[in-house]
Design an enzyme around this catalytic site. Sequence first.
Site, PDB file in Angstrom:
ATOM      1  N   GLU A 103      14.741 -14.857 -12.142  1.00 27.46           N
ATOM      2  CA  GLU A 103      13.618 -15.788 -12.246  1.00 27.46           C
ATOM      3  C   GLU A 103      13.715 -16.729 -11.047  1.00 27.46           C
ATOM      4  OE1 GLU A 103      11.801 -18.691 -15.719  1.00 27.46           O
ATOM      5  OE2 GLU A 103      13.957 -18.790 -15.307  1.00 27.46           O
ATOM      6  N   GLU A 158       4.196 -25.993 -14.270  1.00 27.31           N
ATOM      7  CA  GLU A 158       5.080 -25.959 -15.434  1.00 27.31           C
ATOM      8  C   GLU A 158       5.363 -27.386 -15.875  1.00 27.31           C
ATOM      9  OE1 GLU A 158       9.331 -24.152 -17.068  1.00 27.31           O
ATOM     10  OE2 GLU A 158       8.564 -23.540 -15.107  1.00 27.31           O
TER      11      GLU A 158
END
Length: 233
Positions: A126, A217
Amino acid sequence: MVSFTSIVTAVVALAGSALAIPAPDGNMTGFPFEQLMRRQSTPSSTGRHNGYYYSWWTDGASPVQYQNGNGGSYSVQWQSGGNFVGGKGWMPGGSKSITYSGTFNPVNNGNAYLCIYGWTQNPLVEYYILENYGEYNPGNSAQSRGTLQAAGGTYTLHESTRVNQPSIEGTRTFQQYWAIRQQKRNSGTVNTGEFFQAWERAGMRMGNHNYMIVATEGYRSAGNSNINVQTPA
C-alpha cells in the site's frame, strides 16, 4: 485503505471532535448511532466514471459524502468519527505524470491526507505520495528511508509494516510505503515513476500495479475537498 488504523494510539490524543449530531452520553458505538452514521454516509463502492477508475471506502463510523463529478473531478465532505479514503484515477496504476488541482480543507488542521494512493501485488504494498496533510505526519511513526527531490519539492521516504490488516486481498500482513512532501500543496504534477524508482533504490520492492487514485483520506476529523484530476483517463 484504512491506513490510519495503524496509528490510532498516536493520533487519539491529537484527534479533534466535530460531530454534527452528538452520540448519547458520548458513546459512538450504540446501535442507533451507528445506523444514523451509515444513513448519512455514501456507501463504499468502486467502478468507472467518465473513463476514470474510482474507489471509495468508508468504515461507516462518520457522516461522510463522496460524489463523482465531471471528468476527473470528485468531492468529499466529512465529519468526525471514522476512516475513509476515496478518489479517481486508474486501474491498473503505474508510472504516470499526474496533474491535479483543487481544494483540501481539514477543519482545525485535522487528520487527513491529499495524496496519490495505490496498491501493488506480489508483493502486496500500500503506497502514499502525500501532497498535503493535516496535523499528523505519518512519517513520525514509520521508518525513515531517505529523501527525494521531485516535483519541485522535497519528499521524505518512509516504510512501515501492517500486520493482519485489511487490504485489497483481504486481511493480510503487508508493507506500507510513504513519500511525504515537505512543501504542502493542493495542486501540481507528480511523476509517479520517480517515486517508484526511489522506493526501489531504498530497498522497498514494488509489485504488479493494482489501482492508483488521487485520493482524499480522513480519520476522526472534519473537512471537505474538491479535487480535479487533469491527466486523461
